[in-house]
Design a protein around this motif. Structure first.
Motif, PDB file in Angstrom:
ATOM      1  N   GLU A 284       5.959  11.353  -6.897  1.00  0.00           N
ATOM      2  CA  GLU A 284       6.132  10.353  -7.848  1.00  0.00           C
ATOM      3  C   GLU A 284       6.705   9.060  -7.424  1.00  0.00           C
ATOM      4  O   GLU A 284       6.355   7.805  -7.599  1.00  0.00           O
ATOM      5  CB  GLU A 284       7.231  10.932  -8.746  1.00  0.00           C
ATOM      6  N   PRO A 285       7.667   9.205  -6.286  1.00  0.00           N
ATOM      7  CA  PRO A 285       7.992   7.853  -5.732  1.00  0.00           C
ATOM      8  C   PRO A 285       6.973   7.160  -5.084  1.00  0.00           C
ATOM      9  O   PRO A 285       7.097   5.789  -4.937  1.00  0.00           O
ATOM     10  CB  PRO A 285       9.281   8.271  -4.866  1.00  0.00           C
ATOM     11  N   PHE A 286       5.903   7.731  -4.430  1.00  0.00           N
ATOM     12  CA  PHE A 286       4.793   7.146  -3.907  1.00  0.00           C
ATOM     13  C   PHE A 286       3.881   6.408  -4.873  1.00  0.00           C
ATOM     14  O   PHE A 286       3.423   5.609  -4.590  1.00  0.00           O
ATOM     15  CB  PHE A 286       4.234   7.983  -3.024  1.00  0.00           C
ATOM     16  N   VAL A 287       3.845   6.972  -5.867  1.00  0.00           N
ATOM     17  CA  VAL A 287       2.831   6.725  -7.130  1.00  0.00           C
ATOM     18  C   VAL A 287       3.571   5.377  -7.521  1.00  0.00           C
ATOM     19  O   VAL A 287       2.862   4.404  -7.860  1.00  0.00           O
ATOM     20  CB  VAL A 287       2.745   7.723  -8.096  1.00  0.00           C
ATOM     21  N   ARG A 288       4.855   5.523  -7.830  1.00  0.00           N
ATOM     22  CA  ARG A 288       5.636   4.169  -8.010  1.00  0.00           C
ATOM     23  C   ARG A 288       5.419   3.133  -7.315  1.00  0.00           C
ATOM     24  O   ARG A 288       5.499   1.854  -7.575  1.00  0.00           O
ATOM     25  CB  ARG A 288       7.038   4.593  -8.526  1.00  0.00           C
ATOM     26  N   ALA A 289       5.486   3.490  -5.867  1.00  0.00           N
ATOM     27  CA  ALA A 289       5.245   2.284  -4.937  1.00  0.00           C
ATOM     28  C   ALA A 289       4.087   1.709  -5.083  1.00  0.00           C
ATOM     29  O   ALA A 289       3.853   0.653  -4.319  1.00  0.00           O
ATOM     30  CB  ALA A 289       5.715   3.093  -3.674  1.00  0.00           C
ATOM     31  N   LEU A 290       2.949   2.226  -5.721  1.00  0.00           N
ATOM     32  CA  LEU A 290       1.809   1.593  -5.790  1.00  0.00           C
ATOM     33  C   LEU A 290       1.602   0.273  -6.502  1.00  0.00           C
ATOM     34  O   LEU A 290       0.989  -0.473  -6.443  1.00  0.00           O
ATOM     35  CB  LEU A 290       0.531   2.724  -6.188  1.00  0.00           C
ATOM     36  N   LYS A 291       2.801   0.163  -7.238  1.00  0.00           N
ATOM     37  CA  LYS A 291       3.054  -0.896  -8.397  1.00  0.00           C
ATOM     38  C   LYS A 291       3.976  -1.989  -7.481  1.00  0.00           C
ATOM     39  O   LYS A 291       4.128  -2.906  -8.241  1.00  0.00           O
ATOM     40  CB  LYS A 291       3.485  -0.617  -9.502  1.00  0.00           C
ATOM     41  N   SER A 292       4.372  -1.758  -6.376  1.00  0.00           N
ATOM     42  CA  SER A 292       5.222  -2.805  -5.714  1.00  0.00           C
ATOM     43  C   SER A 292       4.434  -4.088  -5.510  1.00  0.00           C
ATOM     44  O   SER A 292       3.382  -4.186  -5.306  1.00  0.00           O
ATOM     45  CB  SER A 292       5.574  -2.200  -4.472  1.00  0.00           C
ATOM     46  N   VAL A 298       2.509  -1.172  -0.772  1.00  0.00           N
ATOM     47  CA  VAL A 298       1.489  -0.339  -1.535  1.00  0.00           C
ATOM     48  C   VAL A 298       0.435   0.298  -0.420  1.00  0.00           C
ATOM     49  O   VAL A 298       0.164   1.531  -0.996  1.00  0.00           O
ATOM     50  CB  VAL A 298       0.650  -1.422  -2.405  1.00  0.00           C
ATOM     51  N   ASN A 299       0.421  -0.170   0.624  1.00  0.00           N
ATOM     52  CA  ASN A 299      -0.283   0.464   1.809  1.00  0.00           C
ATOM     53  C   ASN A 299       0.248   1.579   2.042  1.00  0.00           C
ATOM     54  O   ASN A 299      -0.121   2.864   2.650  1.00  0.00           O
ATOM     55  CB  ASN A 299      -0.917  -0.460   2.825  1.00  0.00           C
ATOM     56  N   LEU A 317      -4.008   5.684  -8.027  1.00  0.00           N
ATOM     57  CA  LEU A 317      -4.535   5.012  -6.687  1.00  0.00           C
ATOM     58  C   LEU A 317      -5.918   4.169  -7.163  1.00  0.00           C
ATOM     59  O   LEU A 317      -5.745   3.133  -6.490  1.00  0.00           O
ATOM     60  CB  LEU A 317      -4.953   6.277  -5.845  1.00  0.00           C
ATOM     61  N   VAL A 318      -6.451   4.380  -7.984  1.00  0.00           N
ATOM     62  CA  VAL A 318      -7.783   3.556  -8.326  1.00  0.00           C
ATOM     63  C   VAL A 318      -7.144   2.284  -8.992  1.00  0.00           C
ATOM     64  O   VAL A 318      -7.687   1.502  -8.580  1.00  0.00           O
ATOM     65  CB  VAL A 318      -8.599   4.242  -9.636  1.00  0.00           C
ATOM     66  N   ASP A 319      -6.231   2.324  -9.828  1.00  0.00           N
ATOM     67  CA  ASP A 319      -5.600   1.126 -10.288  1.00  0.00           C
ATOM     68  C   ASP A 319      -5.006   0.354  -8.983  1.00  0.00           C
ATOM     69  O   ASP A 319      -4.878  -0.880  -9.231  1.00  0.00           O
ATOM     70  CB  ASP A 319      -4.425   1.469 -11.323  1.00  0.00           C
ATOM     71  N   ALA A 320      -4.680   0.836  -8.218  1.00  0.00           N
ATOM     72  CA  ALA A 320      -4.122   0.156  -6.941  1.00  0.00           C
ATOM     73  C   ALA A 320      -5.089  -0.309  -5.729  1.00  0.00           C
ATOM     74  O   ALA A 320      -4.693  -0.908  -4.764  1.00  0.00           O
ATOM     75  CB  ALA A 320      -2.885   0.943  -6.334  1.00  0.00           C
ATOM     76  N   LEU A 321      -6.238   0.024  -5.878  1.00  0.00           N
ATOM     77  CA  LEU A 321      -7.216  -0.434  -5.055  1.00  0.00           C
ATOM     78  C   LEU A 321      -7.175  -1.807  -4.848  1.00  0.00           C
ATOM     79  O   LEU A 321      -7.344  -2.276  -3.224  1.00  0.00           O
ATOM     80  CB  LEU A 321      -8.821  -0.245  -5.620  1.00  0.00           C
ATOM     81  N   VAL A 322      -7.088  -2.702  -5.604  1.00  0.00           N
ATOM     82  CA  VAL A 322      -7.116  -4.154  -5.558  1.00  0.00           C
ATOM     83  C   VAL A 322      -6.079  -4.514  -6.207  1.00  0.00           C
ATOM     84  O   VAL A 322      -5.650  -4.301  -7.436  1.00  0.00           O
ATOM     85  CB  VAL A 322      -8.159  -4.817  -5.877  1.00  0.00           C
ATOM     86  N   THR A 323      -4.810  -5.096  -5.537  1.00  0.00           N
ATOM     87  CA  THR A 323      -3.688  -5.873  -6.179  1.00  0.00           C
ATOM     88  C   THR A 323      -3.554  -6.761  -6.018  1.00  0.00           C
ATOM     89  O   THR A 323      -3.908  -7.972  -5.181  1.00  0.00           O
ATOM     90  CB  THR A 323      -2.475  -4.861  -5.669  1.00  0.00           C
ATOM     91  N   LYS A 324      -2.877  -7.535  -7.131  1.00  0.00           N
ATOM     92  CA  LYS A 324      -2.478  -9.113  -7.027  1.00  0.00           C
ATOM     93  C   LYS A 324      -1.167  -9.628  -6.338  1.00  0.00           C
ATOM     94  O   LYS A 324      -0.293  -8.913  -6.822  1.00  0.00           O
ATOM     95  CB  LYS A 324      -2.792  -9.682  -8.417  1.00  0.00           C
ATOM     96  N   HIS A 325      -1.251 -10.523  -5.521  1.00  0.00           N
ATOM     97  CA  HIS A 325       0.123 -10.595  -4.802  1.00  0.00           C
ATOM     98  C   HIS A 325       0.223 -12.264  -4.644  1.00  0.00           C
ATOM     99  O   HIS A 325      -0.862 -12.917  -4.688  1.00  0.00           O
ATOM    100  CB  HIS A 325       0.224 -10.090  -3.530  1.00  0.00           C
ATOM    101  N   THR A 326       1.446 -12.463  -4.428  1.00  0.00           N
ATOM    102  CA  THR A 326       1.709 -14.425  -4.157  1.00  0.00           C
ATOM    103  C   THR A 326       1.885 -14.473  -2.891  1.00  0.00           C
ATOM    104  O   THR A 326       2.677 -13.856  -2.172  1.00  0.00           O
ATOM    105  CB  THR A 326       2.929 -14.649  -5.037  1.00  0.00           C
ATOM    106  N   PHE A 327       1.229 -15.515  -2.472  1.00  0.00           N
ATOM    107  CA  PHE A 327       1.279 -15.925  -1.022  1.00  0.00           C
ATOM    108  C   PHE A 327       1.607 -17.503  -0.864  1.00  0.00           C
ATOM    109  O   PHE A 327       1.295 -18.216  -1.865  1.00  0.00           O
ATOM    110  CB  PHE A 327      -0.192 -15.759  -0.339  1.00  0.00           C
TER     111      PHE A 327
END
Length: 408
Positions: A284-292, A298-299, A317-327
């Protein structure tokens, strides 16, 4: 010099006597309890012998007692003295006992007040006023005390209040848990202080205590100690101890370190222990971290889930394959534009740029550790094609429903 006339002298003397009598009535009396029982009531003059005690009796006269016959000395208020005169002469009727109870209440004689109220309800069991003043209430046609009424409602007295038996059981468990936590907190703190002590015996005792620790009751305090540890050597010891103590608190602590510890080796060791000692809800904590919002986090979560291997994490995991981040774009010395991850959401991170400064931009980022976890868990590989993974999940769900219908 003026000399008072005989008449005036008599009047003056009479006034003094009346005043003395009034003072004696109002003054507190001394109560002398005797060894073996009995008591004497009167006034003890100031000047006394060391071996005897002289008492000025209420009815007049004096009594001298040997000191060794005196058990104790206390004082008695004028109200109590008056009560002792009234009580024996009060008729044993409802009206007289009620009147005496009211008289006691007015003079704040609480024990005597309740004594006569109780006598009233003995003489008249349905005396509503006396019952109410004594705390009785009517329940199902019967007069019950508060204790009896609470008992009839399934309540018991606990720490000065009434609670259900279930509440009392919970409170007792919490109390026991606090006491247990306090005991473990003290013991663990002592072992930690002595772990690397220059005294070999103390150090060995601490090391042995940690090595033999397996009691789940120590889990909460051990987890706090581990998460607050800053020394690398001590942390390695505590990580190993937490792995052998099976409790929810230690599992959560190891999970937190596996995700957040700055030392890569510590993260890996924690993950190894977690993978070895599988427990329900571990992922559970690792699944939640996929949304970090932190791409590195995430990795890390993806790598952890690859080791833990829970099929329940596939959809996340499928939802976290490609995530959007701010740079934040920056220019190199050669004039090339690079991007630095901000670790925050859009417009976040506290950036405040002028017109000439680069502004944060959002970018889609592929997460290789997430893909690696998916491949390891499912034995399938659709790359970063999220649509294909979603279709595969739908097919899998459909197959499960078909199989279920066939079983029926």
């Amino acid at each position: 010099m003026n000399v008072a006339s005989p008449g005036h002298s008599t009047l003056f003397t009479g006034s003094i006597a009346a005043a003395v009598i009034a003072l004696s009535v109002c003054a507190r009396a001394d109560v002398i309890q005797l060894v073996g029982g009995g008591r004497v009531v009167g006034t003890i003059p100031e000047k006394q012998s060391r071996s005897t005690l002289t008492v000025q009796l209420e009815g007049g006269g004096r009594l001298t007692l040997d000191r060794d016959r005196v058990a104790s000395i206390s004082s008695e208020s004028p109200a109590v003295r008056e009560y002792r005169k009234r009580a024996p002469t009060a008729p044993d009727t409802v009206e007289s006992q009620w009147a005496l109870a009211v008289w006691c209440q007015q003079r704040k004689l609480k024990d005597e007040y309740r004594r006569h109220l109780n006598r009233v309800i003995e003489l008249d069991p349905q005396h509503a006023e006396a019952r109410a003043l004594l705390g009785y209430q009517q329940h199902a046609g019967r007069w019950l005390t508060r204790e009896q009424l609470m008992s009839a409602r399934g309540m018991v007295r606990h720490d000065g209040d009434y609670r259900t038996r279930q509440e009392v059981a919970i409170l007792e468990r919490l109390k026991q848990r606090k006491e247990t936590d306090a005991a473990w907190r003290s013991r663990l703190a002592r072992w930690r202080r002595n772990l690397f002590h220059r005294d070999p015996e103390r150090s060995a005792e601490a090391a042995q205590g940690f090595a033999e620790l397996k009691d789940p009751a120590a889990g909460p305090e051990l987890a706090k100690l581990l998460l607050g540890e800053r020394d690398a050597d001590a942390k390695r010891v505590l990580v190993a101890v937490a792995a052998q103590v099976r409790s929810g608190a230690t599992v959560r602590a190891l999970s937190r370190l596996a995700l957040n510890d700055a030392d890569e080796e510590t993260r890996f060791v924690c993950l190894e222990h977690l993978a070895r000692n599988q427990t329900p809800g571990l992922a559970e904590p690792f699944v939640r971290a996929l949304k970090s919002k932190d791409n590195a986090m995430v990795n890390r979560a993806g790598a952890a889930l690859r080791e833990l291997g829970p099929r329940t994490a596939v959809a996340a995991l499928v939802d976290a394959l490609v995530t959007k981040h701010t740079f934040v774009p920056t220019l190199t010395a050669a004039g090339e534009q690079t991007y630095t991850f901000s670790g925050s959401g859009a417009g976040g991170g506290g950036f405040s740029f002028g017109d000439n400064r680069p502004k944060p931009v959002k970018k889609d980022v592929r997460n290789p550790q997430v893909l690696s976890a998916l491949v390891a868990i499912t034995s399938e590989n659709f790359g970063y094609n999220e649509a294909r993974w979603q279709a595969w999940l739908a097919e899998l769900a459909e197959d499960s429903r078909v199989d279920l219908r066939r079983d029926l």
